[in-house]
Design a protein around this motif. Structure first.
Motif, mmCIF file in Angstrom:
data_model
loop_
_atom_site.group_PDB
_atom_site.id
_atom_site.type_symbol
_atom_site.label_atom_id
_atom_site.label_comp_id
_atom_site.label_asym_id
_atom_site.label_seq_id
_atom_site.Cartn_x
_atom_site.Cartn_y
_atom_site.Cartn_z
ATOM 1 N N PRO A 139 20.068 -2.044 48.156
ATOM 2 C CA PRO A 139 20.660 -3.251 48.765
ATOM 3 C C PRO A 139 20.103 -4.545 48.191
ATOM 4 O O PRO A 139 20.791 -5.558 48.192
ATOM 5 C CB PRO A 139 20.295 -3.105 50.245
ATOM 6 C CG PRO A 139 20.123 -1.663 50.454
ATOM 7 C CD PRO A 139 19.551 -1.126 49.177
ATOM 8 N N VAL A 140 18.881 -4.508 47.703
ATOM 9 C CA VAL A 140 18.311 -5.722 47.130
ATOM 10 C C VAL A 140 19.078 -6.111 45.862
ATOM 11 O O VAL A 140 19.345 -7.291 45.610
ATOM 12 C CB VAL A 140 16.811 -5.517 46.832
ATOM 13 C CG1 VAL A 140 16.225 -6.761 46.219
ATOM 14 C CG2 VAL A 140 16.076 -5.171 48.113
ATOM 15 N N LEU A 195 22.137 -5.289 45.341
ATOM 16 C CA LEU A 195 23.466 -5.663 45.811
ATOM 17 C C LEU A 195 23.496 -7.112 46.285
ATOM 18 O O LEU A 195 24.439 -7.856 45.998
ATOM 19 C CB LEU A 195 23.869 -4.719 46.948
ATOM 20 C CG LEU A 195 25.338 -4.611 47.247
ATOM 21 C CD1 LEU A 195 26.085 -4.036 46.062
ATOM 22 C CD2 LEU A 195 25.563 -3.732 48.466
ATOM 23 N N ILE A 196 22.452 -7.540 46.990
ATOM 24 C CA ILE A 196 22.479 -8.943 47.411
ATOM 25 C C ILE A 196 22.265 -9.860 46.207
ATOM 26 O O ILE A 196 22.806 -10.958 46.161
ATOM 27 C CB ILE A 196 21.497 -9.262 48.554
ATOM 28 C CG1 ILE A 196 20.063 -9.182 48.069
ATOM 29 C CG2 ILE A 196 21.728 -8.404 49.773
ATOM 30 C CD1 ILE A 196 19.168 -10.085 48.868
ATOM 31 N N LEU A 210 23.069 -0.532 42.156
ATOM 32 C CA LEU A 210 23.772 -1.178 43.263
ATOM 33 C C LEU A 210 23.581 -0.450 44.593
ATOM 34 O O LEU A 210 23.936 -0.981 45.645
ATOM 35 C CB LEU A 210 25.267 -1.285 42.961
ATOM 36 C CG LEU A 210 25.662 -2.252 41.849
ATOM 37 C CD1 LEU A 210 27.168 -2.324 41.732
ATOM 38 C CD2 LEU A 210 25.103 -3.636 42.129
ATOM 39 N N LEU A 216 23.580 -9.273 43.369
ATOM 40 C CA LEU A 216 24.960 -9.322 42.864
ATOM 41 C C LEU A 216 25.798 -10.325 43.657
ATOM 42 O O LEU A 216 26.536 -11.138 43.096
ATOM 43 C CB LEU A 216 25.583 -7.931 42.956
ATOM 44 C CG LEU A 216 27.031 -7.796 42.492
ATOM 45 C CD1 LEU A 216 27.079 -7.583 40.991
ATOM 46 C CD2 LEU A 216 27.735 -6.635 43.181
ATOM 47 N N PHE A 217 25.679 -10.269 44.965
ATOM 48 C CA PHE A 217 26.464 -11.176 45.819
ATOM 49 C C PHE A 217 26.101 -12.635 45.536
ATOM 50 O O PHE A 217 26.971 -13.483 45.386
ATOM 51 C CB PHE A 217 26.202 -10.873 47.298
ATOM 52 C CG PHE A 217 26.991 -9.713 47.822
ATOM 53 C CD1 PHE A 217 27.719 -8.908 46.964
ATOM 54 C CD2 PHE A 217 27.020 -9.419 49.171
ATOM 55 C CE1 PHE A 217 28.458 -7.837 47.439
ATOM 56 C CE2 PHE A 217 27.745 -8.358 49.660
ATOM 57 C CZ PHE A 217 28.464 -7.558 48.806
ATOM 58 N N ILE A 218 24.799 -12.905 45.492
ATOM 59 C CA ILE A 218 24.383 -14.286 45.251
ATOM 60 C C ILE A 218 24.853 -14.732 43.868
ATOM 61 O O ILE A 218 25.389 -15.836 43.693
ATOM 62 C CB ILE A 218 22.848 -14.422 45.388
ATOM 63 C CG1 ILE A 218 22.438 -14.118 46.837
ATOM 64 C CG2 ILE A 218 22.388 -15.827 44.999
ATOM 65 C CD1 ILE A 218 20.940 -14.064 47.049
ATOM 66 N N GLY A 240 26.463 -10.131 38.675
ATOM 67 C CA GLY A 240 27.441 -10.765 39.572
ATOM 68 C C GLY A 240 27.937 -12.083 39.029
ATOM 69 O O GLY A 240 29.144 -12.363 39.044
#
Lengths: 666, 666
Positions: free
Chosen positions: A480-481, A483-484, A477, A486-488, A578
């Protein structure tokens, strides 16, 4: 091989039970006429659904052949066909058992009625596990390569998606249409034959709760076994891991068979007790078998602990679901009380109950995962630890045959009540079917909790299998890739939920218009002198369900591939993580809020306050809860499993070609 | 140092504006009497809140002294005191500006009224950024150690929690009480002086929307700067990173000042245009300054891109919020249309809108993060890349002064309308205040979107700072301990949401009972012959808010520490990631569903269908939406930031002692 034999035994027993049901008396001509409408409606839906799906299956099979291998495509098609067969068997029997349950209630009383209804459920349950184990074991025997066998899981998953989403939309459109116009506007009782949507409503119970639920658990069952053999092959290169998984599945089927016959032979007049006893007997047998297999194959009890923790977590989640959704406990009573200040407070308190109810199941899942991971291997031997997590999933799902049997019994009892009402059977018959139905509501709620828990564990196990297959060392995590990703991933269940809720709204709207039209345009319908056009309502639900399941299906399949190709396999790992976390939460929230609203309404009715403002408020809650608990919530189970298995199946391609967009930044 | 000077200038301008407002005419004796009640109620709440908080602050300060350092405790207390001061200044001015806006509307017309209302907001805005920059810069100058300065952020965060949660509960309890009994049961118009809860309702606008929002953005502002200097110190050991951050903050304040005066001097009769122009002017200045600073300090435009992407993402989220919540677009109209089939469909379609609306903001946040990360350093230089993400947060928050000004203007205009109504001013005055208020509703919705976006970016930046401070090399989801951290973290916003919604329910219930009691027991109240006991209602809201904010506060602080100590810093990283993803989603869902329901109701009213069943259905939606958008939703912003900053502040202790339970498994 022995698994295949046991699977075939389960299927033979299912066939036997099915023919026994067929031989039971089917009641009066009127009953058979109504049951005929339901059967026809259900089959019409299934055939149109399967027709639409075959196009989809062919396209995906071609894509898989091109990018992966023709053998994987064969497995994919087999998985889809097996899932379809399970659904078909279940529906055929359910629509035979419903009318015979009503007839048995009339002539044989409670124990006879329970026996027929539960046998109907058992056919579905044994069909699911029999086909599941035969399919996976045969594919593994034939191809020997687990990467190819995953295609079977994808096939099962694809059918589950459409069965759950399509079935959920079907059943709720019919339900809302029947309720809002027939019951609320015209004041007809439930299942009144003058209500044009009543057949569609009864068909919906089969389409959603039998076929949809069956396909969902078929997918979980198959997915858990596939991930366990994937990770078992890593943990035990000698093959003991895979052997353990198949032998445990075998023991689970035996346990389910014994549990089914135990429950079926119960002479208890308390149907809940009979079902519980069967479940406990099955659970105890699996636990004992797990202990024996664990010590004899591995020489220690670690695998037993992993299996047991999965099984116990499943039972606990069921219990928590009951606590939050049954009128015997505080939450539902609180919603009923808050409804005294109107529908807004009904909604707020129901949502609060749903949100609260996410906490304990998540904690139990976490505890189960940690136990399974650390007793098997822990951080020192992560491969073994991850195998432990997949064993927890297998453990939870080992008695799937029994769980599905108990679960599919509910809609059969519900249908039996509907047929009794429509054929104007004496009130004591309706009393028996009502008792059976109310037990069915509780088992359905518990079954939903179990389905979510098993989906979570299965997806987790598949997630580990995915990471292993693409060769990820970490899903970090701090990148950042990831992490995004995860967000998506976390956002998708929200979008998926919005879509499916809107679909129900649209379909229900058409149904409402149609029912209103029939009441206005068919002279004498309300007075019972003319016949309603049931077929029209069945068509509306069918068409809407087929149309509305396309977009959610596309998203669930395209999103992981898109993220994988653009941002790489680690971002895709984030996406799965996510969607898993947020999908499980949304699923629990929706299932439990929906169940609690439903029972809050029944609680108010039982206290003799029908047609008061309090009751009106709880009806609003129940109507909001319908798509929650029967469409959008269950669809989450599929979403999280499907996205994970899509990732797993396409892992080889993604590992080689993923992350195109990241290349641009380099 | 120059930052401190600029901060002091901002504070001086705020003081100037405040005294200018004080000199404006305050209207008739009746108006001043009513404004007096509101002022007293607001101050009474603030003082009781601060009293309760001081006990909390002292306890936490002692804990920090013991486990970390006394200097960190000093910073913590300073952060809390500065946040309290910002809230106090804002509330004092807002409760002076409201009555003067009403008076200006009567005598000077629209431009004069807008000027006063916006000046009131500007005092809050400049107070927030002035105190924020002075506090952080002074703490950094005095102690030179960033670990200590994080204590300031924790102080700000703690106050924000209580201001947002307490304020949210206060305002909605009063609002629901005033609406359900006064408006619905007794048929009184909005803000009728006979309604006992009307003063509490107007106080609530200040407590929730001025003090709560101000504290929220104060926290984001401070948090973004702290994380940026933490990561800037890593990326540029020479100190250029820190210098850039402070100079950009400095430029942002100048831009805000210019924007404020530009908007304030607008002679436009369209208040929306005036506010927009001010915002654009401020944004352009910051962008230009970022370009200049980036090229002159770093010699390239990478930092400029990071700053600009944050700023643009903020604007885009605001725009999307408007699209989903304004009656000018399709979503709100659809809800209004669906309301024709009753409140259940209002709720379903509103929830669907809220769920859909999570998608684009999340995508934009992802794009902003990726842009900032890769232009600054990317995977090759992760330290630089993470600094880029924190710069995006600083960029988004650079014009906070302006954002808060525009935002705090809304409740002032709303209050002005209330005072005009209660003092029976001529209808043309009410017309002006209504126009101002409706613009305020739009800016409030946009401000909420901005607050969520900024909370997300700030928490992300703090998350990176946390990982750096505890020395984590990875937060790996393949490690099941991290995964369960993620699951628990994702669950917390759901539990937090449930708690705050139930709190509003409980408090509103007390308020409803009290308002009903007054109508029954005070003879002549409804006829306008007797006076309502406003004080009693103010007391109920105050007591409920203080009581109900304790548990959510405890959870937000204890949960990360517990997970960190039991499962270690990596699991805590998972927890932060999970709570961030699900918290942002729940926050967006709640804010937008709430805003959309509110405007669907207004849309139906505007089409002349008041007191029809459609309108009743939208009222139910609006009532459900109230705690969504004004209590639980905004509380998520605080939750995710607070848990992250708690982790950051306690990072040194956790790095040394965390993971006790994991030790047992080894």
């Amino acid at each position: 091989m022995i698994s295949i034999v046991v699977g075939l035994i389960a299927l033979a027993v299912a066939l036997m039970l099915s023919s026994a049901i067929g031989k039971a008396p089917a009641g009066t001509a009127r009953m058979q006429e109504i049951a005929g409408y339901i059967h026809e409606g259900a089959m019409a839906f299934l055939f149109r659904e399967y027709k639409a799906l075959s196009a989809f299956v062919i396209v995906v099979a071609i894509v898989i052949s091109m990018f992966l291998s023709p053998l994987t495509a064969v497995c994919f098609v087999a998985g889809a066909v097996f899932s379809v067969c399970a659904g078909y068997i279940g529906m055929t029997v359910a629509t035979k058992a419903n009318v015979r349950t009503a007839a048995a209630a009339q002539h044989g009383g409670m124990p006879e009625a329970l026996k027929i209804a539960f046998s109907g459920g058992a056919v579905m349950g044994l069909g699911v596990v029999g086909l599941g184990i035969v399919g996976v074991a045969a594919a593994y025997m034939l191809f020997g390569n687990i990467d190819i066998v995953t295609g079977f899981g994808l096939g099962a998953s694809s059918i589950a998606l459409f069965a759950r989403v399509g079935g959920g939309i079907y059943t709720k459109a019919a339900d809302v249409g029947a309720d809002l116009v027939g019951k609320v506007e015209e004041g007809l009782p439930e299942d009144d034959p003058r209500n044009p949507a009543t057949i569609a409503d009864n068909v919906g119970d089969n389409v959603g709760d039998v076929a949809g639920m069956g396909a969902d658990l078929f997918e979980s069952y198959v997915g858990a076994i596939i991930s366990a053999i994937t990770l078992g092959a890593v943990a035990y290169p000698g093959g003991e891991g895979i052997m353990f998984v198949f032998e445990l599945a075998f023991a689970g089927i035996i346990a389910s068979l014994i549990g089914v016959f135990y429950a079926r032979s119960s002479k208890s007049t308390n149907p809940q007790a009979a079902l519980n006893h069967g479940t406990y007997v099955g659970g105890v047998i699996v636990i004992a078998a797990a202990y024996y297999l664990s010590t004899s194959i591995f020489g220690n009890t670690a695998a037993f602990v992993a299996i047991a923790s999965g099984l116990v977590v499943g039972l606990l989640i069921g219990k928590i679901t009951e606590i939050y959704t049954s009128a015997d406990y505080a939450s539902v009573k609180k919603i009923a009380e808050q409804s005294e200040t109107g529908p807004a407070t009904t909604i707020i308190s129901g949502l609060a109950v749903g949100m609260y109810s996410t906490f304990l199941p998540m904690i139990f899942i976490c505890v189960g995962v940690i136990l399974a991971f650390f007793t098997m291997g822990g951080a020192k031997d992560a491969g073994m630890g991850l195998f432990g997590i997949s064993l927890a999933a297998v453990g939870m799902l080992s008695t799937t045959g029994l769980t599905v049997a108990v679960d599919a019994y509910g809609p059969i009892a519900d249908n039996a009540g509907g047929i009794a009402e429509m054929s104007e059977l004496p009130p004591e018959v309706r009393e028996i079917t009502d008792t059976l139905d109310s037990v069915g509501n509780t088992t359905a709620a518990i079954g939903k909790g179990f389905a979510i828990g098993s989906a979570a564990l299965t997806a987790l196990a598949l997630f580990s299998a995915y990471a292993h297959t693409v060769g990820l060392k970490a899903i970090d995590l701090l990148n950042p890739v990831t992490l995004i990703g995860l967000f998506i991933g976390a956002t998708l269940p929200f979008v998926f939920g919005a879509m499916t809720m809107e679909s129900v709204g649209k379909a229900a709207y058409q149904m409402i218009e149609e029912v209103r039209r029939q009441f206005h345009e068919i002279p004498g319908l309300l007075e019972g002198k003319a016949k309603a056009d049931y077929q029209k309502c069945v068509d509306i639900s069918t068409a809407a369900a087929l149309h509305e399941m396309i977009m959610p299906g596309v998203i669930a399949i395209v999103a992981p591939l898109l993220v994988g190709f653009l941002f790489g396999t680690e971002a895709l790992g984030g996406l799965i993580g996510g969607s898993l976390a947020s999908g499980v939460l949304v699923a629990i929230l929706m299932a439990n809020a929906g169940g609690a609203w439903d029972n809050a309404k029944k609680f108010v009715e039982a206290s003799g306050r029908k047609h008061t403002p309090v009751h009106d408020a709880t009806v609003v809650g129940d109507t909001v809860g319908d798509p929650f608990k029967d469409t959008s919530g269950p669809a989450m189970n599929i979403l999280i499993k499907l996205m994970t298995i899509v990732s797993l199946v396409f892992a080889p391609v993604l590992a080689a070609n993923g992350g195109i967009l990241l290349g641009l930044f380099k």
